[in-house]
Scaffold this active site. Structure first.
Site, PDB file in Angstrom:
ATOM      1  N   HIS A 107      46.057 -52.604  18.075  1.00 33.52           N
ATOM      2  CA  HIS A 107      47.540 -52.823  17.784  1.00 33.52           C
ATOM      3  C   HIS A 107      48.108 -51.747  16.878  1.00 33.52           C
ATOM      4  CE1 HIS A 107      45.834 -55.245  14.578  1.00 33.52           C
ATOM      5  NE2 HIS A 107      46.538 -54.970  13.798  1.00 33.52           N
TER       6      HIS A 107
ATOM      7  N   HIS B 270      52.978 -53.618  10.226  1.00 38.48           N
ATOM      8  CA  HIS B 270      53.107 -53.191  11.776  1.00 38.48           C
ATOM      9  C   HIS B 270      54.381 -53.251  12.043  1.00 38.48           C
ATOM     10  CE1 HIS B 270      49.541 -55.936  10.528  1.00 38.48           C
ATOM     11  NE2 HIS B 270      48.847 -55.129  11.557  1.00 38.48           N
TER      12      HIS B 270
ATOM     13  N   HIS C  30      44.119 -60.384  14.976  1.00 36.23           N
ATOM     14  CA  HIS C  30      43.260 -59.990  13.617  1.00 36.23           C
ATOM     15  C   HIS C  30      42.232 -61.112  13.543  1.00 36.23           C
ATOM     16  CE1 HIS C  30      47.206 -58.173  12.502  1.00 36.23           C
ATOM     17  NE2 HIS C  30      46.370 -57.508  11.954  1.00 36.23           N
TER      18      HIS C  30
ATOM     19  N   GLU D  17      40.779 -55.906  11.054  1.00 42.36           N
ATOM     20  CA  GLU D  17      41.870 -54.856  11.469  1.00 42.36           C
ATOM     21  C   GLU D  17      41.351 -54.041  12.463  1.00 42.36           C
ATOM     22  OE1 GLU D  17      45.077 -54.761  10.845  1.00 42.36           O
ATOM     23  OE2 GLU D  17      45.545 -55.704   8.885  1.00 42.36           O
TER      24      GLU D  17
ATOM     25  N   GLU E  62      43.154 -51.185  14.638  1.00 43.08           N
ATOM     26  CA  GLU E  62      44.482 -50.441  14.427  1.00 43.08           C
ATOM     27  C   GLU E  62      44.532 -48.966  14.941  1.00 43.08           C
ATOM     28  OE1 GLU E  62      46.786 -52.936  11.098  1.00 43.08           O
ATOM     29  OE2 GLU E  62      45.954 -51.100  10.496  1.00 43.08           O
TER      30      GLU E  62
ATOM     31  N   GLU F  40      59.451 -54.878   0.245  1.00 44.94           N
ATOM     32  CA  GLU F  40      58.266 -55.074  -0.566  1.00 44.94           C
ATOM     33  C   GLU F  40      58.274 -54.344  -2.049  1.00 44.94           C
ATOM     34  OE1 GLU F  40      54.296 -54.412   1.074  1.00 44.94           O
ATOM     35  OE2 GLU F  40      54.700 -55.292   2.928  1.00 44.94           O
TER      36      GLU F  40
END
Length: 207
Positions: free
Chosen positions: A52, A89, A45, A136, A138, A107
């Site tokens: 990723h 992730h 990052h 990011e 991704e 969360e």
């Protein structure tokens, strides 16, 4: 005489995720979401970044409203921005669904008995920088489900607030929601959904 010599442990003054991220790995992938190895999460990052694997999950109620979650102020990237319900992730050996169920519970206190139709509906690559803090990069899977029980118990270390929003209205009338700073991956996922571009098979096209 100073007591800050080598025998005295130094406590970090950082309150964001930097230290903990430096101790974790993410799954590095190619444009088709095929694993290429592991990468340190902080390295992935910062700088030029490392592509990723990631996911974002959108949970709906039975009236078609989407549950948005505000990223906590301690988040290093896109802090205080509004996201889909949860994003994170997968770790090595973990499926997108397993990772999603885990993060929903951690969360937001949402357990699997509150939904039964979790599925991957899209997957796309994107790359976005955030101020001078990092980026990011991704291949992001999108998972959706409908809550039969909408009770939540947010973790304040992860979530700054929650908001139920009419999903179609959010897409069609963004000016009504301009006070909400939306995370880029959520905006991409929502646009692809409404414009008919969603496809769970990655095509390597960068947003």
């Amino acid at each position: 005489m100073s007591d800050s010599g080598p025998d005295v442990p130094v406590q970090s003054a950082r309150t964001d995720e930097t230290a903990e991220n430096a101790e974790q790995d993410v799954v590095a992938v190619d444009a088709y979401d095929e694993k290429e190895g592991l990468a340190n999460r902080l390295d992935a990052h910062t700088g030029d970044g490392i592509r990723h694997r990631a996911f974002t999950c959108l949970l709906f109620d039975e009236d078609g409203r989407v549950l948005l979650a505000q990223r906590a102020a301690r988040k290093r990237l896109w802090d205080t921005h509004w996201d889909g319900t949860v994003a994170s992730h997968p770790v090595e050996g973990q499926t997108q669904k397993e990772a999603t169920r885990e993060r929903l519970e951690e969360e937001l206190g949402i357990t699997p008995d509150q939904y039964d139709d979790l599925e991957v509906t899209d997957r796309f690559e994107y790359k976005r920088h955030y101020l001078d803090e990092g980026l990011e990069w991704e291949v992001c899977a999108v998972l959706v489900a409908t809550l039969s029980d909408t009770s939540v118990d947010p973790d304040p270390d992860e979530v700054g607030g929650i908001l139920w929003v009419d999903y179609e209205d959010l897409y069609e009338n963004p000016r009504y929601y301009r006070q909400l700073r939306l995370c880029p991956w959520f905006e991409i996922a929502m646009r692809r959904d409404f414009e008919g571009d969603a496809d769970p098979v990655p095509d390597g096209t960068r947003e």
